[in-house]
Every structure is written in structure tokens, then in C-alpha cells.
Design a protein around this motif. Structure first.
Motif, PDB file in Angstrom:
ATOM      1  N   MET A  11       0.848  -1.179   0.000  1.00 42.53           N
ATOM      2  CA  MET A  11       0.000   0.000   0.000  1.00 42.53           C
ATOM      3  C   MET A  11       0.891   1.239   0.000  1.00 42.53           C
ATOM      4  O   MET A  11       1.768   1.372   0.864  1.00 42.53           O
ATOM      5  N   ILE A  12       0.688   2.112  -0.979  1.00 42.04           N
ATOM      6  CA  ILE A  12       1.483   3.327  -1.081  1.00 42.04           C
ATOM      7  C   ILE A  12       0.565   4.547  -1.051  1.00 42.04           C
ATOM      8  O   ILE A  12      -0.605   4.464  -1.429  1.00 42.04           O
ATOM      9  N   ASP A  13       1.113   5.688  -0.608  1.00 43.46           N
ATOM     10  CA  ASP A  13       0.360   6.938  -0.637  1.00 43.46           C
ATOM     11  C   ASP A  13       0.055   7.302  -2.080  1.00 43.46           C
ATOM     12  O   ASP A  13       0.928   7.222  -2.951  1.00 43.46           O
ATOM     13  N   SER A  14      -1.183   7.703  -2.335  1.00 40.44           N
ATOM     14  CA  SER A  14      -1.602   8.043  -3.682  1.00 40.44           C
ATOM     15  C   SER A  14      -2.817   8.951  -3.601  1.00 40.44           C
ATOM     16  O   SER A  14      -3.211   9.375  -2.520  1.00 40.44           O
ATOM     17  N   VAL A  32      -8.507  12.684  -4.235  1.00 37.96           N
ATOM     18  CA  VAL A  32      -8.735  12.263  -2.854  1.00 37.96           C
ATOM     19  C   VAL A  32      -7.533  11.444  -2.375  1.00 37.96           C
ATOM     20  O   VAL A  32      -7.164  10.454  -3.019  1.00 37.96           O
ATOM     21  N   PRO A  33      -6.896  11.835  -1.268  1.00 42.16           N
ATOM     22  CA  PRO A  33      -5.760  11.058  -0.747  1.00 42.16           C
ATOM     23  C   PRO A  33      -6.205   9.657  -0.330  1.00 42.16           C
ATOM     24  O   PRO A  33      -7.301   9.481   0.227  1.00 42.16           O
ATOM     25  N   GLN A  39      -0.277  -3.801  -6.460  1.00 42.69           N
ATOM     26  CA  GLN A  39      -0.595  -5.025  -7.199  1.00 42.69           C
ATOM     27  C   GLN A  39      -2.013  -5.000  -7.779  1.00 42.69           C
ATOM     28  O   GLN A  39      -2.195  -5.135  -8.971  1.00 42.69           O
ATOM     29  N   CYS A  40      -3.008  -4.851  -6.929  1.00 41.41           N
ATOM     30  CA  CYS A  40      -4.402  -4.975  -7.377  1.00 41.41           C
ATOM     31  C   CYS A  40      -5.126  -3.641  -7.525  1.00 41.41           C
ATOM     32  O   CYS A  40      -6.230  -3.592  -8.057  1.00 41.41           O
ATOM     33  N   GLY A  41      -4.539  -2.557  -7.013  1.00 41.69           N
ATOM     34  CA  GLY A  41      -5.160  -1.242  -7.133  1.00 41.69           C
ATOM     35  C   GLY A  41      -6.206  -0.933  -6.085  1.00 41.69           C
ATOM     36  O   GLY A  41      -6.844   0.123  -6.129  1.00 41.69           O
ATOM     37  N   ASP A  42      -6.421  -1.840  -5.127  1.00 42.48           N
ATOM     38  CA  ASP A  42      -7.389  -1.593  -4.056  1.00 42.48           C
ATOM     39  C   ASP A  42      -7.005  -0.310  -3.329  1.00 42.48           C
ATOM     40  O   ASP A  42      -5.828   0.006  -3.176  1.00 42.48           O
ATOM     41  N   GLU A  43      -8.006   0.445  -2.885  1.00 39.93           N
ATOM     42  CA  GLU A  43      -7.773   1.725  -2.231  1.00 39.93           C
ATOM     43  C   GLU A  43      -8.346   1.731  -0.822  1.00 39.93           C
ATOM     44  O   GLU A  43      -9.426   1.192  -0.592  1.00 39.93           O
ATOM     45  N   LEU A  44      -7.612   2.354   0.097  1.00 40.78           N
ATOM     46  CA  LEU A  44      -8.066   2.525   1.473  1.00 40.78           C
ATOM     47  C   LEU A  44      -8.025   4.010   1.812  1.00 40.78           C
ATOM     48  O   LEU A  44      -7.120   4.728   1.403  1.00 40.78           O
ATOM     49  N   PHE A  45      -9.029   4.441   2.590  1.00 40.72           N
ATOM     50  CA  PHE A  45      -9.096   5.828   3.040  1.00 40.72           C
ATOM     51  C   PHE A  45      -9.034   5.848   4.553  1.00 40.72           C
ATOM     52  O   PHE A  45      -9.657   5.013   5.208  1.00 40.72           O
ATOM     53  N   ASN A  46      -8.306   6.829   5.114  1.00 43.06           N
ATOM     54  CA  ASN A  46      -8.296   6.915   6.575  1.00 43.06           C
ATOM     55  C   ASN A  46      -9.573   7.604   7.049  1.00 43.06           C
ATOM     56  O   ASN A  46     -10.345   8.166   6.265  1.00 43.06           O
ATOM     57  N   THR A  47      -9.806   7.545   8.332  1.00 47.55           N
ATOM     58  CA  THR A  47     -11.045   8.058   8.919  1.00 47.55           C
ATOM     59  C   THR A  47     -11.250   9.544   8.638  1.00 47.55           C
ATOM     60  O   THR A  47     -12.369   9.967   8.325  1.00 47.55           O
ATOM     61  N   ASP A  48     -10.186  10.342   8.727  1.00 47.68           N
ATOM     62  CA  ASP A  48     -10.309  11.781   8.478  1.00 47.68           C
ATOM     63  C   ASP A  48     -10.780  12.054   7.050  1.00 47.68           C
ATOM     64  O   ASP A  48     -11.612  12.931   6.824  1.00 47.68           O
ATOM     65  N   ILE A  49     -10.244  11.315   6.099  1.00 47.90           N
ATOM     66  CA  ILE A  49     -10.621  11.486   4.698  1.00 47.90           C
ATOM     67  C   ILE A  49     -12.089  11.101   4.508  1.00 47.90           C
ATOM     68  O   ILE A  49     -12.852  11.812   3.842  1.00 47.90           O
ATOM     69  N   LEU A  50     -12.505   9.986   5.097  1.00 49.78           N
ATOM     70  CA  LEU A  50     -13.906   9.552   4.974  1.00 49.78           C
ATOM     71  C   LEU A  50     -14.864  10.567   5.593  1.00 49.78           C
ATOM     72  O   LEU A  50     -15.941  10.826   5.050  1.00 49.78           O
TER      73      LEU A  50
END
Length: 76
Positions: A11-14, A32-33, A39-50
């Protein structure tokens, strides 16, 4: 950090474009940060972003036409 979905990528910052279809319109939020899997392009958002995305949705519901495009970096 390893990807929670594929277990192989890192997982990298993007940034990403967040698209949501609501009752009467489509909202597109650009730049959106996120953390994105190499590998698969899955994205995660932290709570502040959500939380900020929820705010943006609430604000644009009042003003929205059929499609709204917002640049996250300009409203965050």
C-alpha cells in the motif's frame, strides 16, 4: 503495509477519484488522498478522509445538479 485484499501488493500513498451515485445525482471528487495497492489497485481511506468526504456529500446535496465534480485538494 501489505494489501488487505490481495495480500501481495504494498500500500502506497496516492490519490484517486471518488465517484458516488446518490439519489438524484452523481458526485465525483478528484484528488482524494488514499493508500493504493501496487498489485491490485485496491484503495483505502483513513477516517479523516472519509469524514471529509461525508461533509462534501452533505454540502453538495444542497447545491447539486445531475453531476457535480469537486477537487478534494481545494475543499479539504
Amino acid at each position: 503495509m501489505r494489501c488487505l485484499s490481495c495480500k501481495y501488493g504494498n500500500m502506497i500513498d496516492s490519490t484517486t477519484t471518488y465517484v458516488i451515485t446518490l439519489e438524484n445525482y452523481v458526485l465525483i471528487i478528484k484528488n482524494v488522498p488514499c493508500m493504493k495497492c501496487t498489485q491490485c489497485g485496491d484503495e483505502l481511506f483513513n477516517t479523516d478522509i472519509l469524514e471529509k468526504i461525508d461533509e462534501i456529500i452533505s454540502e453538495t446535496e444542497k447545491l447539486a445538479s445531475e453531476v457535480s465534480i469537486i477537487d478534494y485538494s481545494k475543499v479539504a
